[in-house]
Motif scaffolding. Sequence first.
Motif, PDB file in Angstrom:
ATOM      1  N   GLN A  45      -1.922   7.604  79.388  1.00  4.57           N
ATOM      2  CA  GLN A  45      -0.821   7.057  78.604  1.00  4.57           C
ATOM      3  C   GLN A  45      -0.611   5.622  79.049  1.00  4.57           C
ATOM      4  N   ALA A  46      -0.507   4.708  78.068  1.00  4.00           N
ATOM      5  CA  ALA A  46      -0.338   3.294  78.426  1.00  4.00           C
ATOM      6  C   ALA A  46       0.468   2.573  77.362  1.00  4.00           C
ATOM      7  N   PRO A  47       1.505   1.857  77.758  1.00  2.00           N
ATOM      8  CA  PRO A  47       2.152   1.958  79.054  1.00  2.00           C
ATOM      9  C   PRO A  47       2.823   3.320  79.211  1.00  2.00           C
ATOM     10  N   MET A  48       3.178   3.643  80.433  1.00  2.00           N
ATOM     11  CA  MET A  48       3.789   4.952  80.717  1.00  2.00           C
ATOM     12  C   MET A  48       5.158   5.041  80.059  1.00  2.00           C
ATOM     13  N   ALA A  49       5.452   6.185  79.433  1.00  2.00           N
ATOM     14  CA  ALA A  49       6.758   6.413  78.798  1.00  2.00           C
ATOM     15  C   ALA A  49       7.846   6.311  79.854  1.00  2.00           C
ATOM     16  N   PRO A  50       8.938   5.732  79.542  1.00  2.83           N
ATOM     17  CA  PRO A  50       9.427   5.360  78.223  1.00  2.83           C
ATOM     18  C   PRO A  50       9.036   3.938  77.804  1.00  2.83           C
ATOM     19  N   ALA A  51       8.259   3.233  78.614  1.00  8.15           N
ATOM     20  CA  ALA A  51       7.854   1.865  78.274  1.00  8.15           C
ATOM     21  C   ALA A  51       6.979   1.875  77.017  1.00  8.15           C
ATOM     22  N   ALA A  52       6.970   0.761  76.316  1.00  6.34           N
ATOM     23  CA  ALA A  52       6.159   0.620  75.106  1.00  6.34           C
ATOM     24  C   ALA A  52       5.920  -0.863  74.857  1.00  6.34           C
ATOM     25  N   ARG A  53       5.034  -1.154  73.922  1.00  2.00           N
ATOM     26  CA  ARG A  53       4.738  -2.527  73.537  1.00  2.00           C
ATOM     27  C   ARG A  53       5.374  -2.786  72.177  1.00  2.00           C
ATOM     28  N   LEU A  54       6.027  -3.930  72.035  1.00  2.00           N
ATOM     29  CA  LEU A  54       6.662  -4.309  70.778  1.00  2.00           C
ATOM     30  C   LEU A  54       5.633  -4.986  69.879  1.00  2.00           C
ATOM     31  N   LEU A  55       5.607  -4.575  68.612  1.00  2.00           N
ATOM     32  CA  LEU A  55       4.683  -5.172  67.651  1.00  2.00           C
ATOM     33  C   LEU A  55       5.443  -5.489  66.364  1.00  2.00           C
ATOM     34  N   ALA A  56       5.464  -6.766  66.012  1.00  2.00           N
ATOM     35  CA  ALA A  56       6.184  -7.245  64.824  1.00  2.00           C
ATOM     36  C   ALA A  56       5.420  -6.861  63.553  1.00  2.00           C
ATOM     37  N   PRO A  57       6.107  -6.819  62.408  1.00  2.00           N
ATOM     38  CA  PRO A  57       5.426  -6.514  61.143  1.00  2.00           C
ATOM     39  C   PRO A  57       4.279  -7.500  60.888  1.00  2.00           C
TER      40      PRO A  57
END
Length: 184
Positions: free
Chosen positions: A139-151
């Motif tokens: 799992q990457a990044p480890m929950a609860p972390a996440a990567r933000l991706l714009a439209p």
Amino acid sequence: MIKHGRYWALAAASVVVVVFGSAQSTGALWRDDAIVSGGTINSGTLDIKVGPAGAEVNDYVLAALGGTNLGPNGFSQASLSIKNAGNVPFDYRLQSTTVTGTVPLTLTASLVGAAADCPPTTAPTGATQLYTGNAAGAQAPMAPAARLLAPGAAEVWCFRVSVGIDPPKSQSSTVKFSFRADQT
């Protein structure tokens, strides 16, 4: 006989009192009114796509991530573009990986600037490593972390699967990647 009749009458009256008493204690109503000024409700589309840069789809087989006759410490490496094809920003991550087969694999997942930065035979250039470890359950990044991706935006991941110093002979394994996206 009159005594028995009184007992029956008392018992019946008790049941009637219990029934009416219960019905009265459970009945309750609440009501409230409020005036709210007008507002706007917008809907959006959350749509994550994967595949080669510029040609992302819903499901993609990363055929370039594979090899035959990998010797000791051998590896295979390929890039995968993750795109926000919707119109709302989202947080995403590699949610999980599943490995089937008998070859134990190590996975390295890195973020690179472009597919060309993830060549098939050498280390990725300008990479930010997101995960390294057992290929199963990554799992990457480890929950609860996440990567933000714009439209409309995309990121390119570089995946490397490696076999150990003494890989089993004439065996194979397959890795399945699952990504998760949540509206921000």
